[in-house]
Scaffold this active site. Structure first.
Site, PDB file in Angstrom:
ATOM      1  CD  GLU A 313      41.968  46.227  36.460  1.00  0.00           C
ATOM      2  OE1 GLU A 313      43.018  45.547  36.504  1.00  0.00           O
ATOM      3  OE2 GLU A 313      41.286  46.363  35.428  1.00  0.00           O
ATOM      4  CE  LYS A 383      43.535  40.208  36.541  1.00  0.00           C
ATOM      5  NZ  LYS A 383      43.810  41.281  35.556  1.00  0.00           N
ATOM      6  CB  CYS A 436      40.827  43.012  34.427  1.00  0.00           C
ATOM      7  SG  CYS A 436      41.299  43.421  32.735  1.00  0.00           S
TER       8      CYS A 436
END
Length: 565
Positions: A313, A383, A436
């Site tokens: 990430e 995301k 994440c």
């Protein structure tokens, strides 16, 4: 003159005997503290400790405390049960989620004063769900009634499910994750998630762990108690047997796919773990050095040249899509049909005021980029499940007025993407990208209309240091692999990077705070499990039926006071 004495079970000094009522505020406070301690000890069953047996010691006293807090006045009964549940939940979450405070020490001069919010206020808020679960159970509760065990497990399941969905949800530390250890027993029980998910696994765990509470007062001699003591362990044994068989079948299939007899093409992967300290990651003068480190790790000699290279990430601390030279260097790493998957901040709208590397020009996305051998970005993923307070500020107008605006100022206020998606590129197996903590949400990690062949999870757990946070995060990725029947490939900045099979087995891993790479072949998925098909709906329906049953039971009790269950 004859004197009378109050019953022993009503004495303030008898607060430790949770099976009986007590009186006095001091006695109840001592009980609540004891229940909070039980909750704190229960968290030792979670990763990385996996002291699973403790829940069999800590849950029965909670059930006895609900018995001791029973009052015919519904209001007092519900309030006491809610407080018992809150104290248990507070102890459970404050000891299990302490590591969140470490993120605020990365830039302690700016964020340390928010530590009480992270380590006290957040667990206190999450404990409201356990408090509500106990309050709901108390509405139908009868002391020493064996069926109350089913009632408590049902209420817990419903409120734990709600905790995973309300206000974007935070299902971290669900009870079912106590089975994500590496022992054969843990691996077998964890396969139950393929049938009914992690919430259902927690439901069964509470039923099993609460059985010792039925051994007091001869409850096991009653028909309902005898049935529960027989059926629950038998069901657990059947699950263990089936789970052991499933895990072995997946392992055998994996070995078969690696053999020369297999007709399935093998996809060589390289997972890169750069191990860059969070304090150094976003320093402008370090950007070139960090990027070169990623390139060097990606270029290490290998017996088989990787077709897919995976970086973690936000691997590039700048807008990679705005840097043609960096994209060209990436292209040189790859074979003709190769692909690099990396995390990078991405501008959704190019702004003249925004310069590469400057994250102050919103809107930006926390993204995954798919880059081919010509240095072209073939696809991107944004995301969608953003971290409250870390990636955006909820209730911004209200909370910024009390000083919380500063908490997200330098971390970045990201714009959310559209949701889970399946990416198909270069004739490679379709992949579901996740960033994440998106991996922690059951039934929300893939596009349900286009099942992928694998999940790639890019993360940066360097915020949390060498604490329980990263192992807990890994455990949740393992559970998603079981629920979906899909391998999970995890690239973490400082660890724990891992290759996870559809049985949740960690095939390869790099530990925390180690620089390195993982060379492996992409595991194959298995047939879509029941949970991936039906998700939580069957157990939700069953839970509502249980509550309806207890409602009918209480109505009948009023009409026939001598009836017992």
């Amino acid at each position: 003159m004859q004197t009378t004495h109050a019953p022993c079970h009503g004495a303030t000094s008898n607060w430790l005997d949770l099976r009986h009522p007590t009186s006095g505020r001091r006695a109840w406070l001592l009980r609540y503290l004891l229940i909070g301690l039980c909750g704190a000890i229960t968290s030792l069953a979670q990763p990385p400790f996996f002291l699973t047996a403790v829940i069999f010691v800590t849950l029965p006293p909670v059930i006895w405390a609900l018995d001791g807090g029973y009052d015919k006045a519904a209001g007092r009964r519900v309030l006491r049960a809610g407080l018992i549940g809150w104290w248990f939940g507070f102890g459970y979450f404050v000891s299990g989620l302490y590591w969140i405070g470490f993120a605020l020490l990365v830039e302690a001069d700016k964020f340390a004063h928010f530590i009480p919010l992270a380590v006290i206020a957040l667990p206190a808020g999450l404990a409201l769900f356990t408090g509500l679960a106990f309050a709901l159970a108390s509405m139908f509760w009868r002391p020493n009634q064996p069926a109350r065990l089913l009632l408590l497990a049902t209420s817990w399941f419903l409120l734990e499910w709600l905790r995973g969905h309300i206000l974007t949800g935070f299902p971290w530390h669900s009870i079912g994750y106590i089975w994500t250890g590496d022992s054969l027993l843990h691996g077998a029980v964890a396969q139950g998630a393929a049938l009914f998910g992690v919430y259902g696994l927690g439901f069964l765990t509470l039923l099993l762990a609460g059985l010792p509470a039925l051994l007091s007062g001869g409850q096991w001699r009653r028909p309902t108690g005898g049935a529960l003591i027989t059926v629950i362990p038998l069901s657990a044994l059947l699950l263990i047997g089936w789970g052991a068989w499933r895990a072995q079948q997946i392992a055998d299939d994996s070995l078969a796919s690696d053999s020369l007899a297999s007709n399935s093409p093998e996809i060589p992967l390289r997972i890169v773990q750069p191990n860059i300290a969070q304090q150094e990651k976003w320093i402008p003068g370090n950007r070139v050095a960090h990027f070169e480190k990623l390139l060097q790790l990606s270029q290490r000699p290998a017996a088989t040249r990787p077709q897919i290279i995976i970086w973690p990430e936000a691997a590039t601390p700048f807008f990679l899509a705005e840097q043609p030279e960096a994209l060209r260097l990436i292209g040189q790493l790859l074979p003709q049909d190769g692909l690099l998957i990396t995390g990078s901040p991405r501008l959704s709208v190019r702004s003249a005021e925004t310069t590469p590397g400057d994250m102050s020009g919103a809107p930006v996305h926390n993204s995954i980029l798919f880059i081919d051998s010509s240095g072209q970005i073939q696809a991107s993923y944004d995301k969608f499940h953003l971290v409250p307070f870390g990636e955006y500020l909820p209730f911004r107008s209200l909370l910024s007025a009390i000083g919380l605006r500063k908490l997200t100022k330098d971390i970045g206020a990201f714009a959310p993407g559209p949701g889970p998606q399946t990416v198909r590129l270069n004739n490679l197996p379709a992949v579901s990208p996740l960033i994440c903590y998106e991996i922690i949400f059951p039934a929300a990690v893939t596009d349900q209309t286009q099942r992928p062949g694998w999940i790639v999870n890019l993360t940066n757990d360097a915020w949390f240091g060498d604490t329980s946070g990263p192992p807990q995060h890994l455990a949740q990725a393992r559970m998603r692999a079981i629920e979906e029947g899909i391998p999970v490939i995890r690239s973490a900045n400082n660890g724990i990077s891992a290759v996870i099979s559809p049985s949740g087995t960690v095939l390869h891993a790099l530990p925390l705070n180690q620089t390195g790479i993982i060379e492996t072949m992409l595991p194959k998925p298995v047939t879509r499990p029941l949970y991936a098909q039906y998700q939580d709906m069957p157990l939700l329906l069953l839970s509502f039926l249980v509550l309806i049953f207890f409602t009918i039971l209480r109505i009948r009790e009023k009409r026939f006071p001598n009836m017992h269950a």
